[in-house]
Motif scaffolding. Structure first.
Motif: not given
Length: 308
Positions: A5-18
């Motif tokens: 039923p989910f259109a979007i699923e984020l699990t422990d999403v990390t974005k690192r710049y340096a």
């Protein structure tokens, strides 16, 4: 995939710049056809999150799926089913409205007759059918934003990302844009993810998520988050609110100040208590206070108290 039923699923999403974490292990899910608000102050990580969901940026860590497609492994498939309205207009101001929309449709591989039919539908929905042969640069800000949104949905995406869609518009233009967005949502059954600083717009979301410094600090249904504060807001106006605030704080407790007004949370539905407080303020600070009023708490208050 259709059973999820989910259109979007984020699990422990990390974005690192340096050494900088733009997002730090964020997780949330958005149901199909849901209207979801991603909220937070400037620099909180909202646009980074939108760009990762739209497969423009790759997450450093974590899992991210759009309608069952892995954003990191299947970015082309993701791009086919999403629409994105950027903070800054993606339109060519020298081209006409029609030319901009034809170009957008061709980028998505649509046939010319399909594009022509779709652009007329959208321009009619946005009340811009008489502007189709006008250069985009000749339109008002609200009209251009309408064309921006039409550009983002010309290919009938399943998921639409709106990054500050009404920023810089006057109130009447914002109202018109939202009327059209809600009509579009109803007619096309799309999932919408919104970022905005106009939090009254987010109060109609099914769910919201507050991000600060790359972390989720609060999430839930707007009406429940508002109810959980179980308070009302006492507003006190003064031409010298900064000088008056220390005395008010000693009298009422922790609050916040914005321009000429101080805001304090007070017990909800305690009419005698609130009335007494107002009368005491008027009596004790009569020469320095220009207005005292009380109102229900709203999502903007929730946001400000979470982030102060």
């Amino acid at each position: 995939m259709t059973e999820n039923p989910f259109a979007i699923e984020l699990t422990d999403v990390t974005k690192r710049y340096a050494d900088t974490l733009a997002t730090d292990s964020i997780s949330f899910r958005v149901k199909e056809t849901e209207f979801f608000g991603l909220l937070g102050p400037n620099g909180a990580g909202k646009t980074t999150t939108i760009n990762m969901m739209a497969s423009i940026l790759k997450p450093t860590e974590g899992e991210l799926q759009i309608l069952g497609f892995d954003v990191k492994k299947q970015p082309v498939e993701v791009k086919k089913i999403i629409g994105l309205v950027f903070q800054d207009s993606a339109l060519d101001r020298q081209l006409t409205v029609r030319e901009n929309l034809i170009f957008a449709g061709m980028l998505h591989g649509l046939k010319k007759d399909v594009i022509e039919k779709r652009l007329i539908e959208l321009l009619t929905l946005f009340g811009l059918e008489d502007k189709k042969d006008k250069p985009v640069g000749s339109l008002s800000g609200g009209q251009r934003r309408g064309v921006d949104i039409a550009r983002g949905v010309i290919h009938q995406p399943k998921v639409l990302f709106l990054d500050e869609p009404t920023i810089g518009l006057d109130v009447s233009a914002r109202v018109r844009i939202w009327r059209f967005i809600h009509k579009l949502r109803k007619s096309d059954g799309i999932t919408i993810v919104l970022t905005t600083h106009y939090l009254e717009e987010a109060e109609s979301c099914d769910n919201v998520c507050f991000i600060d410094k790359g972390k989720i600090v609060l999430a839930g249904k707007p009406e429940i988050l508002i109810k959980e504060f179980d308070s009302e807001i006492l507003e006190i106006e003064s031409s010298d609110i900064d000088g008056l605030y220390p005395s008010l704080r000693a009298f009422l407790g922790e609050g916040r100040v914005d321009f000429k007004t101080a805001y304090f949370k007070v017990a909800k539905n305690k009419e005698i208590f609130v009335t007494q407080k107002i009368e005491q303020i008027k009596s004790e600070f009569s020469s320095r206070v220009t207005k005292v009023s009380i109102r229900p708490i709203n999502l903007n208050d929730v946001f400000l108290w979470v982030n102060t």
